[in-house]
Scaffold this active site. Structure first.
Site, PDB file in Angstrom:
ATOM      1  N   LYS A   1     -26.908 -12.911  -7.841  1.00  0.00           N
ATOM      2  CA  LYS A   1     -27.627 -11.635  -7.848  1.00  0.00           C
ATOM      3  C   LYS A   1     -27.117 -10.790  -6.688  1.00  0.00           C
ATOM      4  CE  LYS A   1     -32.310  -9.812  -8.277  1.00  0.00           C
ATOM      5  NZ  LYS A   1     -32.205  -8.763  -7.263  1.00  0.00           N
TER       6      LYS A   1
ATOM      7  N   CYS B   1     -20.339   3.509  34.970  1.00  0.00           N
ATOM      8  CA  CYS B   1     -19.666   4.268  36.029  1.00  0.00           C
ATOM      9  C   CYS B   1     -20.599   5.237  36.755  1.00  0.00           C
ATOM     10  CB  CYS B   1     -18.467   5.025  35.459  1.00  0.00           C
ATOM     11  SG  CYS B   1     -18.936   6.405  34.410  1.00  0.00           S
TER      12      CYS B   1
ATOM     13  N   GLU C   1     -25.798 -16.260 -12.828  1.00  0.00           N
ATOM     14  CA  GLU C   1     -24.935 -15.289 -12.145  1.00  0.00           C
ATOM     15  C   GLU C   1     -25.508 -15.032 -10.766  1.00  0.00           C
ATOM     16  OE1 GLU C   1     -24.829 -11.691 -14.547  1.00  0.00           O
ATOM     17  OE2 GLU C   1     -24.805 -12.942 -16.328  1.00  0.00           O
TER      18      GLU C   1
ATOM     19  N   LYS D   1     -34.937 -16.010  -5.909  1.00  0.00           N
ATOM     20  CA  LYS D   1     -34.649 -15.330  -4.640  1.00  0.00           C
ATOM     21  C   LYS D   1     -34.581 -16.342  -3.507  1.00  0.00           C
ATOM     22  CE  LYS D   1     -35.134 -10.729  -5.436  1.00  0.00           C
ATOM     23  NZ  LYS D   1     -36.110  -9.845  -4.862  1.00  0.00           N
TER      24      LYS D   1
ATOM     25  N   SER E   1     -36.292  -4.537 -14.525  1.00  0.00           N
ATOM     26  CA  SER E   1     -35.967  -5.458 -13.446  1.00  0.00           C
ATOM     27  C   SER E   1     -36.442  -6.837 -13.868  1.00  0.00           C
ATOM     28  CB  SER E   1     -36.588  -5.009 -12.137  1.00  0.00           C
ATOM     29  OG  SER E   1     -37.967  -4.915 -12.298  1.00  0.00           O
ATOM     30  N   LEU E   2     -36.201  -7.814 -13.027  1.00  0.00           N
ATOM     31  CA  LEU E   2     -36.491  -9.192 -13.383  1.00  0.00           C
ATOM     32  C   LEU E   2     -37.673  -9.714 -12.594  1.00  0.00           C
ATOM     33  CD1 LEU E   2     -32.841 -10.555 -13.287  1.00  0.00           C
ATOM     34  CD2 LEU E   2     -34.201 -10.050 -15.325  1.00  0.00           C
TER      35      LEU E   2
ATOM     36  N   CYS F   1     -14.049   6.426  32.520  1.00  0.00           N
ATOM     37  CA  CYS F   1     -15.049   5.360  32.599  1.00  0.00           C
ATOM     38  C   CYS F   1     -14.412   4.035  32.134  1.00  0.00           C
ATOM     39  CB  CYS F   1     -16.243   5.704  31.712  1.00  0.00           C
ATOM     40  SG  CYS F   1     -17.457   4.385  31.610  1.00  0.00           S
TER      41      CYS F   1
ATOM     42  N   ASP G   1       0.834  -1.204   0.000  1.00  0.00           N
ATOM     43  CA  ASP G   1       0.000   0.000   0.000  1.00  0.00           C
ATOM     44  C   ASP G   1       0.865   1.249   0.000  1.00  0.00           C
ATOM     45  OD1 ASP G   1      -2.075  -1.703   0.112  1.00  0.00           O
ATOM     46  OD2 ASP G   1      -2.733  -1.172   2.140  1.00  0.00           O
ATOM     47  N   ALA G   2       1.943   1.197   0.777  1.00  0.00           N
ATOM     48  CA  ALA G   2       2.800   2.381   0.892  1.00  0.00           C
ATOM     49  C   ALA G   2       3.452   2.691  -0.463  1.00  0.00           C
ATOM     50  CB  ALA G   2       3.866   2.159   1.952  1.00  0.00           C
ATOM     51  N   GLU G   3       3.843   1.646  -1.179  1.00  0.00           N
ATOM     52  CA  GLU G   3       4.452   1.876  -2.486  1.00  0.00           C
ATOM     53  C   GLU G   3       3.426   2.450  -3.464  1.00  0.00           C
ATOM     54  OE1 GLU G   3       7.914  -1.544  -2.541  1.00  0.00           O
ATOM     55  OE2 GLU G   3       5.848  -2.125  -2.835  1.00  0.00           O
TER      56      GLU G   3
ATOM     57  N   ASP H   1       0.815   4.237  -2.620  1.00  0.00           N
ATOM     58  CA  ASP H   1       0.579   5.634  -2.226  1.00  0.00           C
ATOM     59  C   ASP H   1       1.705   6.541  -2.710  1.00  0.00           C
ATOM     60  OD1 ASP H   1      -1.739   4.895  -1.048  1.00  0.00           O
ATOM     61  OD2 ASP H   1      -0.972   4.899   0.999  1.00  0.00           O
TER      62      ASP H   1
ATOM     63  N   GLU I   1     -23.597  -3.644 -11.048  1.00  0.00           N
ATOM     64  CA  GLU I   1     -24.133  -3.435  -9.709  1.00  0.00           C
ATOM     65  C   GLU I   1     -23.074  -2.775  -8.822  1.00  0.00           C
ATOM     66  OE1 GLU I   1     -27.232  -4.488  -9.735  1.00  0.00           O
ATOM     67  OE2 GLU I   1     -27.847  -4.687  -7.639  1.00  0.00           O
TER      68      GLU I   1
ATOM     69  N   TYR J   1     -22.086  -6.670 -15.582  1.00  0.00           N
ATOM     70  CA  TYR J   1     -22.711  -7.848 -16.173  1.00  0.00           C
ATOM     71  C   TYR J   1     -23.318  -7.628 -17.557  1.00  0.00           C
ATOM     72  CZ  TYR J   1     -26.722  -5.931 -13.522  1.00  0.00           C
ATOM     73  OH  TYR J   1     -27.666  -5.115 -12.969  1.00  0.00           O
TER      74      TYR J   1
ATOM     75  N   ASP K   1     -26.564  -7.880  -4.164  1.00  0.00           N
ATOM     76  CA  ASP K   1     -27.555  -6.979  -3.591  1.00  0.00           C
ATOM     77  C   ASP K   1     -26.974  -5.577  -3.480  1.00  0.00           C
ATOM     78  OD1 ASP K   1     -29.982  -6.333  -2.640  1.00  0.00           O
ATOM     79  OD2 ASP K   1     -29.748  -7.267  -0.673  1.00  0.00           O
TER      80      ASP K   1
ATOM     81  N   CYS L   1     -24.485   6.934  33.190  1.00  0.00           N
ATOM     82  CA  CYS L   1     -23.758   5.851  32.527  1.00  0.00           C
ATOM     83  C   CYS L   1     -23.985   4.545  33.295  1.00  0.00           C
ATOM     84  CB  CYS L   1     -22.273   6.183  32.484  1.00  0.00           C
ATOM     85  SG  CYS L   1     -21.257   4.797  31.942  1.00  0.00           S
TER      86      CYS L   1
ATOM     87  N   CYS M   1     -21.283   8.977  27.683  1.00  0.00           N
ATOM     88  CA  CYS M   1     -20.816   9.128  29.058  1.00  0.00           C
ATOM     89  C   CYS M   1     -19.666  10.120  29.033  1.00  0.00           C
ATOM     90  CB  CYS M   1     -20.341   7.775  29.585  1.00  0.00           C
ATOM     91  SG  CYS M   1     -19.344   7.927  31.082  1.00  0.00           S
TER      92      CYS M   1
ATOM     93  N   LYS N   1     -30.171 -16.439 -16.946  1.00  0.00           N
ATOM     94  CA  LYS N   1     -30.377 -15.763 -18.226  1.00  0.00           C
ATOM     95  C   LYS N   1     -30.195 -16.763 -19.361  1.00  0.00           C
ATOM     96  CE  LYS N   1     -28.258 -11.569 -16.389  1.00  0.00           C
ATOM     97  NZ  LYS N   1     -27.086 -10.702 -16.351  1.00  0.00           N
TER      98      LYS N   1
HETATM   99  S1  IVH Z   1     -29.631  -8.558 -15.171  1.00  0.00           S
HETATM  100  C1  IVH Z   1     -33.025  -7.250 -17.968  1.00  0.00           C
HETATM  101  N1  IVH Z   1     -27.705  -9.575 -13.682  1.00  0.00           N
HETATM  102  O1  IVH Z   1     -31.143  -7.388  -9.926  1.00  0.00           O
HETATM  103  C2  IVH Z   1     -32.039  -7.808 -16.995  1.00  0.00           C
HETATM  104  N2  IVH Z   1     -29.258  -8.093 -12.668  1.00  0.00           N
HETATM  105  O2  IVH Z   1     -34.404  -7.312 -10.753  1.00  0.00           O
HETATM  106  C3  IVH Z   1     -31.629  -6.849 -15.971  1.00  0.00           C
HETATM  107  N3  IVH Z   1     -28.834  -7.637 -10.299  1.00  0.00           N
HETATM  108  O3  IVH Z   1     -32.098  -4.327 -11.279  1.00  0.00           O
HETATM  109  C4  IVH Z   1     -30.807  -7.308 -14.847  1.00  0.00           C
HETATM  110  N4  IVH Z   1     -27.042  -8.907 -10.116  1.00  0.00           N
HETATM  111  O4  IVH Z   1     -29.926  -4.398  -9.996  1.00  0.00           O
HETATM  112  C5  IVH Z   1     -28.791  -8.766 -13.718  1.00  0.00           C
HETATM  113  N5  IVH Z   1     -25.940 -10.496 -12.463  1.00  0.00           N
HETATM  114  C6  IVH Z   1     -27.016  -9.706 -12.518  1.00  0.00           C
HETATM  115  C7  IVH Z   1     -27.480  -9.006 -11.386  1.00  0.00           C
HETATM  116  C8  IVH Z   1     -28.615  -8.198 -11.503  1.00  0.00           C
HETATM  117  C9  IVH Z   1     -27.866  -8.089  -9.483  1.00  0.00           C
HETATM  118  C10 IVH Z   1     -29.925  -6.725  -9.902  1.00  0.00           C
HETATM  119  C11 IVH Z   1     -30.082  -5.532 -10.807  1.00  0.00           C
HETATM  120  C12 IVH Z   1     -31.492  -5.569 -11.344  1.00  0.00           C
HETATM  121  C13 IVH Z   1     -32.153  -6.558 -10.422  1.00  0.00           C
HETATM  122  C14 IVH Z   1     -33.127  -7.429 -11.204  1.00  0.00           C
END
Ligand code: IVH
Length: 677
Positions: A121, A417, A119, A320, A88-89, A437, A39-41, A43, A180, A232, A123, A414, A432, A296
């Site tokens: 997912k 103490c 893949e 999920k 979203s999915l 303490c 890390d030092a190098e 920096d 993400e 992704y 969070d 406290c 406190c 997918k």
């Molecule tokens: S694909 C049309 N791949 O999950 C496909 N999503 O409800 C769009 N997420 O909003 C998403 N890891 O924020 C995809 N490997 C991944 C993911 C991923 C996390 C999240 C993403 C998306 C939500 C899907």
């Protein structure tokens, strides 16, 4: 050495070389997790580049690694349209849901042989990074899926995001990466730990912490947090660039993006299901939280044929995992006292199994949180456990509130103490006020011994209690005085474990300045700041005598941090503590910086300055010469290589002339600095 034959680099070349090296090391460290230098190098390289860019501001470019520190806060978020909607999915919660999805895919395609990419997912927050001519220039959050919020400067601070990609990878120069933004569990815990010390509200989980760090108007806040960007998707003009998802992931990796390595191509849904099952238990061990697995269809042509419903793609689904939640009774609230004297309420629960682990305590953070939840002792509460994170109370189950449920109030004194407690007007935490303490001392010892601080393994809470209560340890420095026979007399301590602990304490003397600074527990000084301070000042004495201005010379140290450091060192008891730590033999110097002198155009040359230069102050000229490897001496001697003379030169010029020393004006100096002659 080859360097002697090679012509000296020009400043422009050195800047480019430093950037190349820094990019490579960033990739090794933040993307591949395989650093090649300390890390030092790292920096030191970064500081050198900063220095050059400070002297030659016209050479600063937005893709320079120095530009990851964030800039001044903005007024609000601008909205930009996405190149194609961020959808979203649909979710699957069971094997049946998944089989139904697979049936729809097979029917839609008219074939039974389908290949899926699975893949994890992650969070976090879905985010888009756009590149023009191979360089990063715009970042958007998901927003409403049609328009995203512009967070370019914030995303730029994420070290694992490449700011430019190599042209050799054959993709369009203008493209977009979707992925993400996430925070590791450990970064989340450290962040909350620091926030707790400082009396700030805590984040409920890594996802919220990531959101709270990315969606801020002040990108310096983002820079101070440890975020990651996992890619992704690779698009150009809103359309996927490559013919299948597995290719996309490989290409993203080749481009330098961080791609979660735990993805897999599966032939058919049964193989996919095994993958999902195999992660059910293992997911707890990941550095990042995941809430499921994304399935997918690999083939893009197939994706196109299936298309979208009104909301979701038909070619992908998110499986999920069940959240690790449970309901139980709140038996009581215990108040703990932390190192800074902060009082923290902890929920004492009727033990309940959550995802296979018995839980009997949960964090309640502070009084505001208790009020927000509307919590009363005796209530039924819903709790959640995710990974190693301390269980959280999510909500009160109102329907089950018993008649005897009673409100909770923070104690007026406290609990350890008995001294007065106090709360600053803009803080949520009660503290406190007693400096002596014992609870504070115990917490300080815990912090000092922690992994990542002084790494004194085996010095846990139970032992610390005994050190303070039975052996009379009164400061951190007392640790270094403990004798084997004292330790052996303690409960659960044999000859061997006492010897081991002594060894650990001994070894901690060598951790170095950065760790000691961190170990002191100065407000606002976390791991990164401690390291920067250590590298910048090089010794504890220099740090202690630095004034606010000198502290703020470090780019990432603002007025608030500088003040906290000054306050800490002006406290006599702290000065005393440091004197004792020194006496105990702790190493209080940083690792030396290593920058080979051969790379500097002025190494071996000594300069003397006289008179006023047109564009340089004396300090700037000195800094420029030193940055280029030269030395500046106060007076002329036979060792002087050059005298730099401005307007109204003093007697130094005459002396230099008498010694036949070369005279430079400012422009000649600049040419030398640039590596010319
Ligand atoms: S694909 C049309 N791949 O999950 C496909 N999503 O409800 C769009 N997420 O909003 C998403 N890891 O924020 C995809 N490997 C991944 C993911 C991923 C996390 C999240 C993403 C998306 C939500 C899907």
């Amino acid at each position: 050495m080859h360097a002697m034959a090679a012509p000296a680099e020009t400043v422009a070349q050195e800047i480019e070389r430093l950037r190349r090296e820094l990019r490579r090391h960033e990739h090794l460290y933040y993307v591949l997790d395989q650093p090649e230098i300390t890390d030092a190098e790292f920096d030191a390289l970064m500081n050198r580049l900063r220095e050059l860019e400070r002297l030659y501001p016209e050479r600063v470019t937005p893709d320079s690694p120095t530009q990851r520190v964030g800039g001044a806060p903005r007024e609000g978020f601008l909205k930009h349209p996405h190149s194609s909607p961020l959808r979203s999915l649909d979710n699957a919660y069971s094997e049946q849901d998944l089989l139904a999805f697979d049936r729809r895919v097979r029917e839609g395609l008219g074939t039974d042989s389908v290949q899926y990419v699975l893949e994890l997912k992650l969070d976090g927050l879905s985010t888009v990074a756009r590149y023009r001519a191979g360089k990063f220039y715009l970042a958007l959050t998901r927003g409403d899926g049609e328009f995203g919020e512009e967070v370019t400067e914030n995303l730029r601070t994420i070290r694992s995001l490449p700011l430019e990609v190599p042209a050799r990878e054959k993709i369009p120069p203008d493209f977009e990466v979707r992925g993400e933004v996430v925070m590791t569990r450990s970064a989340f815990e450290n962040l909350n730990h620091e926030r707790q010390r400082e009396g700030l509200s805590l984040f409920a989980n890594p996802r919220n912490a990531a959101a709270g760090s990315l969606r801020v108007l002040d990108s310096r806040i983002t820079a101070s947090r440890r975020l990651d960007f996992f890619a992704y998707y690779l698009l150009a003009d809103g359309q996927p660039v490559l013919p299948c998802q597995s290719e996309t992931l490989k290409r993203l990796q080749a481009l330098g993006f961080k791609v979660n390595p735990e993805w897999k191509v599966c032939q058919g849904i049964h193989e996919a299901w095994s993958f999902i099952e195999s992660w059910e238990a293992r997911r707890e061990k990941l550095k990042f939280e995941i809430d499921g697995v994304v399935i997918k269809l690999d083939d893009l042509a197939g994706q196109r044929r299936l298309g979208y419903t009104s909301k979701f793609p038909r070619w992908a689904i998110a499986y999920k995992y069940a959240a690790r939640q449970a309901e139980t009774e709140l038996l009581g609230i215990e108040v703990q006292v932390g190192r800074t004297g902060a009082l923290t309420p902890v929920a004492i629960l009727k033990p309940v199994a959550v995802g296979g682990v018995m839980v009997s305590r949960a964090s309640l953070h502070n009084q505001d949180e208790i009020e927000r939840l509307g919590l009363r002792i005796g209530d039924w509460v819903k709790i959640e456990r995710s990974g190693d994170v301390i269980p959280q109370v999510l909500e009160v189950v109102r329907e089950k509130r018993p008649k005897h449920a009673r409100e909770f109030h923070m104690p007026a004194a406290c609990p350890v103490c008995g001294s007065n407690v106090h709360r600053e007007p803009d803080e949520v935490v009660w503290r406190c006020l007693n400096a002596d303490c014992p609870a504070k001392l115990k917490e300080s010892l815990r912090h000092f011994a922690r992994r990542g601080v002084m790494d004194i393994d085996g010095l846990g809470p139970a032992l610390i209690d005994q050190l303070v209560d039975r052996l009379g340890v009164r400061t951190i420095a007392d640790l270094y005085k403990l004798q084997p026979e004292q330790l052996q007399a303690l409960e659960h301590m044999g000859e061997k474990s006492a010897a081991k602990l002594r060894e650990q304490i001994e070894a901690s003397r060598q951790r170095g300045l950065g760790r000691v600074i961190l170990g002191l527990g100065i407000r606002h000084v976390g791991e990164r700041t401690a390291r920067l301070l250590a590298n910048h000042f090089g010794s504890m004495d220099k740090l202690m005598s630095a004034d606010q201005e000198q502290l703020q010379a470090i780019e990432e140290v603002g007025p608030q941090i500088a003040l906290a450091i000054r306050n800490f060192f002006s406290e006599p008891s702290n000065q005393d503590l440091i004197a004792r730590l020194k006496a105990a033999g702790l190493r209080m110097t940083a690792e030396p910086r290593r920058l080979p002198p051969r790379e500097l155009p002025l190494s071996g040359l000594t300069f003397v300055l006289t008179g006023t230069l047109p564009h340089f102050t004396r300090e700037e000229a000195t800094a420029a010469i030193e940055a280029a490897g030269g030395k500046v001496a106060p007076s002329v001697s036979k060792k002087t290589s050059y005298i730099v003379a401005g307007e109204d030169p003093g007697s130094k010029l005459a002396k230099a002339q008498s010694l036949d020393i070369k005279i430079l004006d400012e422009s000649a100096l600049r040419r030398l600095l640039d590596g010319g002659n």
